[in-house]
Design a protein around this motif. Structure first.
Motif, PDB file in Angstrom:
ATOM      1  N   GLY A   1      -7.271   5.317  23.157  1.00 51.46           N
ATOM      2  CA  GLY A   1      -7.348   6.213  22.009  1.00 51.46           C
ATOM      3  C   GLY A   1      -6.183   6.026  21.055  1.00 51.46           C
ATOM      4  N   MET A   2      -4.986   5.821  21.619  1.00 52.57           N
ATOM      5  CA  MET A   2      -3.807   5.615  20.776  1.00 52.57           C
ATOM      6  C   MET A   2      -3.923   4.330  19.970  1.00 52.57           C
ATOM      7  SD  MET A   2      -1.016   7.198  19.939  1.00 52.57           S
ATOM      8  CE  MET A   2      -0.600   8.300  21.305  1.00 52.57           C
TER       9      MET A   2
ATOM     10  N   GLY B   1      -3.569  -5.633  15.749  1.00 49.87           N
ATOM     11  CA  GLY B   1      -3.534  -5.329  17.170  1.00 49.87           C
ATOM     12  C   GLY B   1      -4.893  -5.507  17.814  1.00 49.87           C
ATOM     13  N   SER B   2      -4.932  -5.299  19.108  1.00 49.76           N
ATOM     14  CA  SER B   2      -6.166  -5.471  19.868  1.00 49.76           C
ATOM     15  C   SER B   2      -6.132  -4.585  21.095  1.00 49.76           C
ATOM     16  CB  SER B   2      -6.345  -6.936  20.293  1.00 49.76           C
ATOM     17  OG  SER B   2      -7.370  -7.074  21.251  1.00 49.76           O
ATOM     18  N   VAL B   3      -7.265  -3.979  21.403  1.00 47.47           N
ATOM     19  CA  VAL B   3      -7.347  -3.139  22.593  1.00 47.47           C
ATOM     20  C   VAL B   3      -7.231  -3.987  23.856  1.00 47.47           C
ATOM     21  CG1 VAL B   3      -9.864  -3.209  22.853  1.00 47.47           C
ATOM     22  CG2 VAL B   3      -8.609  -1.187  23.579  1.00 47.47           C
ATOM     23  N   VAL B   4      -7.548  -5.266  23.760  1.00 48.18           N
ATOM     24  CA  VAL B   4      -7.398  -6.161  24.912  1.00 48.18           C
ATOM     25  C   VAL B   4      -5.935  -6.276  25.309  1.00 48.18           C
ATOM     26  CG1 VAL B   4      -7.678  -8.530  25.741  1.00 48.18           C
ATOM     27  CG2 VAL B   4      -9.479  -7.469  24.353  1.00 48.18           C
ATOM     28  N   PHE B   5      -5.066  -6.446  24.323  1.00 48.02           N
ATOM     29  CA  PHE B   5      -3.637  -6.545  24.627  1.00 48.02           C
ATOM     30  C   PHE B   5      -3.049  -5.184  24.977  1.00 48.02           C
ATOM     31  CE2 PHE B   5      -4.200 -10.408  21.956  1.00 48.02           C
ATOM     32  CZ  PHE B   5      -3.908 -11.324  22.958  1.00 48.02           C
ATOM     33  N   THR B   6      -3.679  -4.108  24.502  1.00 45.56           N
ATOM     34  CA  THR B   6      -3.279  -2.783  24.968  1.00 45.56           C
ATOM     35  C   THR B   6      -3.487  -2.678  26.470  1.00 45.56           C
ATOM     36  OG1 THR B   6      -3.715  -1.641  22.870  1.00 45.56           O
ATOM     37  CG2 THR B   6      -3.830  -0.318  24.868  1.00 45.56           C
TER      38      THR B   6
ATOM     39  N   ALA C   1     -12.457   1.547  32.759  1.00 44.96           N
ATOM     40  CA  ALA C   1     -13.130   0.302  32.397  1.00 44.96           C
ATOM     41  C   ALA C   1     -14.240   0.551  31.380  1.00 44.96           C
ATOM     42  CB  ALA C   1     -13.694  -0.371  33.648  1.00 44.96           C
ATOM     43  N   LEU C   2     -14.997   1.611  31.564  1.00 44.15           N
ATOM     44  CA  LEU C   2     -16.080   1.927  30.629  1.00 44.15           C
ATOM     45  C   LEU C   2     -15.526   2.275  29.248  1.00 44.15           C
ATOM     46  CD1 LEU C   2     -18.415   4.060  32.947  1.00 44.15           C
ATOM     47  CD2 LEU C   2     -18.791   1.709  32.140  1.00 44.15           C
ATOM     48  N   VAL C   3     -14.451   3.064  29.224  1.00 42.00           N
ATOM     49  CA  VAL C   3     -13.816   3.422  27.948  1.00 42.00           C
ATOM     50  C   VAL C   3     -13.282   2.180  27.255  1.00 42.00           C
ATOM     51  CG1 VAL C   3     -11.834   4.613  26.918  1.00 42.00           C
ATOM     52  CG2 VAL C   3     -13.267   5.789  28.600  1.00 42.00           C
ATOM     53  N   PHE C   4     -12.639   1.311  28.016  1.00 49.48           N
ATOM     54  CA  PHE C   4     -12.075   0.087  27.452  1.00 49.48           C
ATOM     55  C   PHE C   4     -13.164  -0.806  26.855  1.00 49.48           C
ATOM     56  CE2 PHE C   4     -11.404  -4.459  28.251  1.00 49.48           C
ATOM     57  CZ  PHE C   4     -10.359  -4.706  27.378  1.00 49.48           C
ATOM     58  N   VAL C   5     -14.235  -1.038  27.600  1.00 51.00           N
ATOM     59  CA  VAL C   5     -15.312  -1.916  27.121  1.00 51.00           C
ATOM     60  C   VAL C   5     -15.951  -1.338  25.857  1.00 51.00           C
ATOM     61  CG1 VAL C   5     -17.601  -2.834  27.661  1.00 51.00           C
ATOM     62  CG2 VAL C   5     -15.789  -2.918  29.380  1.00 51.00           C
TER      63      VAL C   5
END
Length: 325
Positions: A65-66, A274-279, A181-185
């Motif tokens: 979320g951040m 930025g990227s959520v993957v690197f988060t 994992a579900l939130v991330f995907v």
């Protein structure tokens, strides 16, 4: 001939520099993982790895979320307090002689979290209150509301069905890890493949240009904070289920861990990059460092110093990257 060789070397060095700039955080994680594996024999045990993943799931959901908020050019300091309030709400709905539906409790936690986030969004997007000030104020208000609602006392005796959300397993995988994992995907799909994701990057990169291009910048900013609030509420429900009671003091300092994970992952504090993957990598680094230091018997006081130093280093790297661009 010498000039051609020099140009070739410069080009190769430039490529290496770009690769390190983009994937250096992954390399750092691999080095850290290997070092801790060698430093303590139990680090690579199945039980410890499962424990690490369970521990990072809460911070991971908050950090996702951040990522939305920081990519849009903002910041949210209130998520720890929102998490605590949502946890109290969920706990009150699944306690007593006749506990309610656990799914309803989770939905209520997400709903109240989204409501707090929406207030932040209105303050920032509509009334142009600085994000730092708006969310700092919400941090205090939400914490006060949590203490009022709970009368400063924990809410115990949660139903077994609700506790499964924080303590259960599916095919040997902890439920909180599956939720993360579900939130991330879902976040990765939204940011990578949807128009809304492109709008988030555009607003964070240059809000004036985005507005000129017809992007509803206020709505995008508002929605980023609402998403953050909803995920804080979801994390609050999971944390409550995991600790078996809703604690009014829950979530203290969680906003710093989430911000640290996002910044360590390379998301720029000025937004748009930025990227959520690197988060995800940033979340794992924080979790692995904490777990490794615990295994090595390092005091939690020193762990706080290490975490703060990592945040400062990540910010300095981010500023250096922008100075060169």
């Amino acid at each position: 001939m010498v000039d051609l060789a020099q140009k070739s070397n410069d080009s190769r060095n430039a490529r290496i520099g770009r690769l390190l700039s983009r994937y250096g955080i992954v390399l750092a994680f691999v080095i850290l993982f290997v070092a801790l594996s060698l430093a303590h024999p139990n680090f690579l045990s199945t039980g410890n790895i499962t424990n690490v993943l369970r521990q990072v799931s809460i911070n991971g959901i908050l950090a996702v979320g951040m990522t939305f908020v920081i990519l849009s050019g903002g910041i949210d300091l209130s998520i720890g307090s929102i998490l605590a309030f949502a946890g109290i709400v969920a706990g009150m709905l699944v306690t007593g002689a006749d506990p309610g539906n656990p799914f309803l409790a989770v939905a209520a936690a997400i709903g109240v979290g989204a409501l707090f986030g929406a207030v932040n969004g209105v303050l920032v997007a509509r009334f142009k209150v600085t994000a730092f000030v708006a969310t700092l104020g919400m941090l205090s208000m939400a914490r006060g509301a949590t203490l009022l609602l709970s009368d400063g006392r924990p809410v115990p005796n949660l139903s077994p069905d609700f506790r499964w959300l924080g303590q259960g397993f599916v095919a040997g995988i902890p439920v909180p890890v599956i939720c993360f994992a579900l939130v991330f995907v879902l976040a990765w799909i939204v940011l990578r493949f949807t128009i809304y994701g492109r709008w988030i990057y555009a607003v964070g990169g240059n809000v004036r240009s985005a507005r000129t291009s017809g992007i509803p910048t206020r709505s995008v900013t508002f929605s980023a904070y609402a998403i953050m609030g909803a995920l804080a509420g979801f994390a609050g429900a999971i944390l409550t289920a995991r600790t078996t009671s809703a604690l009014p003091q829950a979530g203290l300092g969680y906003e710093l861990d989430a911000i640290a994970a996002v910044v360590i992952g390379g998301t720029s504090l000025v937004g748009g990059v930025g990227s959520v993957v690197f988060t995800l990598v940033g979340v794992l680094i924080i979790g692995v460092i904490g777990n490794g230091l615990d295994l090595l018997g390092v005091s939690s006081y020193y762990q706080q110093i290490v975490k703060g130093a990592i945040i400062v280093a990540a910010v300095l790297i981010d500023r250096s990257r922008h100075a060169q661009s």
